[in-house]
Design an enzyme around this catalytic site. Structure first.
Site, PDB file in Angstrom:
ATOM      1  N   CYS A   1      33.673   9.036  -2.977  1.00  0.00           N
ATOM      2  CA  CYS A   1      34.647   9.521  -1.982  1.00  0.00           C
ATOM      3  C   CYS A   1      35.899   8.648  -2.025  1.00  0.00           C
ATOM      4  O   CYS A   1      35.813   7.422  -1.997  1.00  0.00           O
ATOM      5  CB  CYS A   1      34.030   9.495  -0.587  1.00  0.00           C
ATOM      6  SG  CYS A   1      35.218   9.776   0.753  1.00  0.00           S
TER       7      CYS A   1
ATOM      8  N   CYS B   1      31.934  10.158   6.822  1.00  0.00           N
ATOM      9  CA  CYS B   1      33.042   9.443   6.182  1.00  0.00           C
ATOM     10  C   CYS B   1      33.677   8.466   7.178  1.00  0.00           C
ATOM     11  O   CYS B   1      33.936   7.308   6.846  1.00  0.00           O
ATOM     12  CB  CYS B   1      34.084  10.449   5.698  1.00  0.00           C
ATOM     13  SG  CYS B   1      35.219   9.794   4.462  1.00  0.00           S
TER      14      CYS B   1
HETATM   15 ZN   LIG Z   1      33.843   9.553   2.596  1.00  0.00          ZN
END
Ligand SMILES: [Zn+2]
Lengths: 203, 296
Positions: free
Chosen positions: B244, B275
């Site tokens: 990510c 996240c």
């Molecule tokens: Zn993330």
């Protein structure tokens, strides 16, 4: 005496129908989703004897004019009991187990053959009876081992007052999957769900 | 008496009690027959079908004043669909809402399963558009019902195998069919196949509602959920080349985000709560600084 009996039919239902029904449903759902756990119940209803509060609460939460209920002949002939059920839930009471969405069994030792209730069809296995089985206790009897969906490896329960052939009956019930009945074992302690998927053995 | 003036015009959770009882009975049967689609009399809801009315009805039948609700769409809490459904339940139930996966007791979802492992005290409610995994093979409901009844799933395997013949692999990436407890073939709703393994032996109860198609189905906790595959072509989840860009997570499902009109892009967690938690814990991806600037 007669007066008291007549009015009692109208008493003892949920005090807060919307919230009490939601509470009871979640407890029943939890019990069905996690066989082997004892789900505790508050006494939210006071049905006429020999029905216990847990049974009354499940009835008040799930029965209505779209459901049919089978009662043992000894209970079906008691106006106080049938009157309480029909007044508080509007359910139909039926004479044959194989016509019933629900069954209430107060004398667990005399539980009729599971095969005498609605099994559903291979195409619509949901059209089957859910049996509310009142037992003496949920934890004072011989130990039973449970396996199947909802159970992490194994679960152990010790209900008392079940008929001798209960494990064999449940095993035959499981063989009919996806057809078959689902059971709710109830006592004043609460509830244990036994969906048709559960595998039960003595242990 | 009624301290919630706005609630006075609705029953709690919008649905009338008779409808709730009917849905509740269907849910209990769905749990007792894992993966089997229970028909129910779906109601009109004050939102279009495409907005997940089946999931909304299941949540409405299950939810109580003590619940904490989270609603996600494509992994995010802030899309129009998720915001609207969350606002709907706030209005008709007044329950607590959250974006935190950990704090939620009920999570209603479209298109994702949260990255964080769910616990025993949680219920995952899926919004399902097409509940019938065999529908594309056989349009007639009477026939698909018969196929489930007889466990006739050969055609399904043929279809998957055709995929392999054509593409060298199974091309289905969403709504990838699973078999539940060795019996029913089930559509996991349009979640990416990446999420299929999370359904297997989940600690949380999983409930599925299809409003237009009037079906409810369920996977109890600790239930075997196997993605269909072949010995020579085993089931595999999608993998992503890079972590990510914001939180450096690997082994999670990533969405592509376009950064500017020059075609710059990044791959970020589709699960926004996951996240955010990682960034709060101090994890930083290679674009975390830039992305923050872009947002301002
Ligand atoms: Zn993330």
């Amino acid at each position: 005496m007669l007066q008291a009996e007549n009015t009692s039919v109208y008493l003892g239902g949920f005090v807060q129908p919307v919230f009490d029904a939601q509470t009871v449903f979640r407890q029943v759902m939890n019990a069905m989703a996690r066989p082997g756990t004892i789900t505790r119940f508050d006494a939210l209803t006071t049905p006429p004897a020999p029905l216990i509060s847990v049974t009354g609460s499940i009835a008040a939460a799930l029965f209505d004019h779209d459901t049919s209920v089978w009662l043992e002949p000894a209970q079906a002939s008691q106006p106080a009991l049938t009157g309480w059920l029909t007044f508080n839930t509007s359910t139909k009471i039926v004479a044959q187990g194989f016509d019933a969405d629900f069954a209430i069994v107060t004398d667990a030792g005399a539980l009729p053959s599971l095969e005498s209730f609605a099994q559903g069809t291979q195409e619509f296995p949901d059209r089957s009876t859910t049996i509310i089985l009142q037992v003496e206790s949920l934890d004072q009897g011989p130990r039973l081992v449970l396996e199947g969906p909802g159970i992490k490896e194994k679960a152990f329960i010790s209900p008392s007052g079940l008929p001798d052939q209960f494990c064999e009956q449940c095993s035959a019930n499981r063989q009919r999957f996806p057809r078959g009945v689902d059971l709710l074992l109830v006592s004043t302690q609460g509830l244990i769900g036994l969906p048709r998927t559960v595998k039960i053995s003595r242990g | 008496m009624n301290t919630h003036g706005e609630l006075a015009t609705y029953n709690f959770a919008y649905l009338d009690e008779q409808t709730k009882r009917m849905i509740r009975r269907a849910i209990l049967k769905a749990i007792a027959i894992p993966g089997y689609q229970v028909p129910f009399a779906s109601r009109e809801m004050p939102m279009p079908y495409g907005w997940g009315t089946g999931g909304v009805q299941v949540t409405a039948a299950v939810i109580g004043p003590d619940d904490t609700l989270k609603v996600i769409d494509q992994g995010a809490d802030d899309t129009t669909n998720a915001v609207s459904i969350r606002a709907f339940f706030q209005k008709v139930t007044n329950v607590a809402v959250t974006t935190s996966t950990r704090q939620a007791t009920i999570i209603q979802t479209r298109h994702r399963i949260p990255e964080e492992q769910l616990g025993e005290n949680q219920i995952l409610v899926y919004q399902v558009p097409i509940p019938e995994p065999l529908r594309f093979l056989e349009p007639r409901e009477t026939e698909t019902r018969k196929m489930h009844a007889l466990e006739e799933y050969g055609l399904m395997h043929v279809k998957l195998y055709e995929d392999i013949a054509r593409n060298g692999h199974i091309a289905t990436t969403y709504a990838y069919p699973v078999k539940v407890e060795g019996r029913y073939v089930m559509d996991p709703s349009p979640t990416p196949k990446f999420d299929n393994p999370k359904m297997h032996m989940s600690q949380a109860l999983q409930l599925f509602g299809a409003g237009r198609e009037k079906r409810i189905y369920a996977i109890p906790p600790y239930t075997e959920v196997v993605s269909l595959d072949f010995e020579d072509h085993p089931f595999e989840v999608q993998t992503f080349k890079d972590p990510c860009a914001l939180c450096a997570a690997t082994g999670v499902y990533l969405d592509e985000v376009i950064l500017d009109d020059k075609g710059s892009r990044m791959f970020v967690c589709s699960d926004t709560d996951h996240c955010e938690n990682r960034r709060n814990e101090g994890h930083h991806g290679h674009l975390s600084g830039q992305a923050l600037e872009a947002q301002q």
